[in-house]
Design a protein around this motif. Structure first.
Motif, short mmCIF file in Angstrom:
data_model
loop_
_atom_site.label_atom_id
_atom_site.label_comp_id
_atom_site.label_asym_id
_atom_site.label_seq_id
_atom_site.Cartn_x
_atom_site.Cartn_y
_atom_site.Cartn_z
N GLY A 165 0.79 -1.22 0.00
CA GLY A 165 0.00 0.00 0.00
C GLY A 165 0.82 1.27 0.00
N THR A 187 -2.99 5.61 -2.71
CA THR A 187 -2.80 5.77 -1.28
C THR A 187 -1.95 7.01 -1.04
OG1 THR A 187 -0.81 4.38 -1.27
CG2 THR A 187 -2.93 3.28 -0.82
N ARG A 227 -5.96 5.36 2.30
CA ARG A 227 -6.48 5.27 0.94
C ARG A 227 -6.99 6.64 0.51
NH1 ARG A 227 -9.73 0.43 -1.80
NH2 ARG A 227 -9.66 1.32 -3.87
#
Length: 165
Positions: free
Chosen positions: A64, A99, A130
């Motif tokens: 991420g 992200t 996010r």
């Protein structure tokens, strides 16, 4: 065996686009350069050049993690993190999911794009959230079950002039 200098010459003559080019588009994807993506994998080798024969300079270890793509060559993307550290990564280790990383030690999330409204939560520096949408000075993010608006200047992973709906 291709020598590194020869590889660089081949890349420059074969359409590698660098982030310094105005309105640059990737020669492989035709997507804007630079652009932001995130790491799909929990661990990724960052190499000195675009290929498995190039030395590994870094290992990024966070699924991420937001990254900025600055160049493309075949199945490889030149990326950098918020500190400018980077190199070449295979495209299969990247995701188009957006992200951001919180830059301040403690950032406040608000219920709307204004610091004069109620605060929803606070998010620690270094946290990854996010990205949902962005206005000129604010972005809506989601992290650990909380959603809210943060000032664009307290996050990394979005261009200063970027608008997202």
């Amino acid at each position: 065996m291709i020598l590194p200098a020869l590889m660089v010459a081949m890349m420059l003559s074969s359409g590698v686009v660098r982030a310094e080019d105005d309105d640059a588009r990737g020669p492989v994807t035709n997507l804007p350069i630079p652009r932001y993506v995130s790491m799909k994998a929990s661990e990724a080798n960052i190499r000195r050049g675009p290929g498995l024969t190039h030395r590994i300079d870094w290992v990024f270890q966070h699924r991420g993690m937001p990254l900025r793509i600055t160049a493309e060559f075949s199945n490889w993307r030149r990326v950098e993190d918020q500190d400018g550290v980077g190199g070449w990564i295979h495209y299969s280790l990247l995701s188009g999911t957006r992200t951001v990383r919180v830059l301040e030690p403690l950032a406040t999330m608000y219920s709307s794009a204004s610091d004069s409204v109620r605060a929803n939560a606070q998010i620690e520096g270094g946290a990854i959230a996010r990205l949902m949408e962005c206005e000129p000075e604010w972005c809506r993010i989601s992290a650990d079950g909380y959603r809210g608006w943060v000032r664009k200047d307290v996050i990394w992973g979005v261009a200063a002039d970027e608008i997202r709906e």
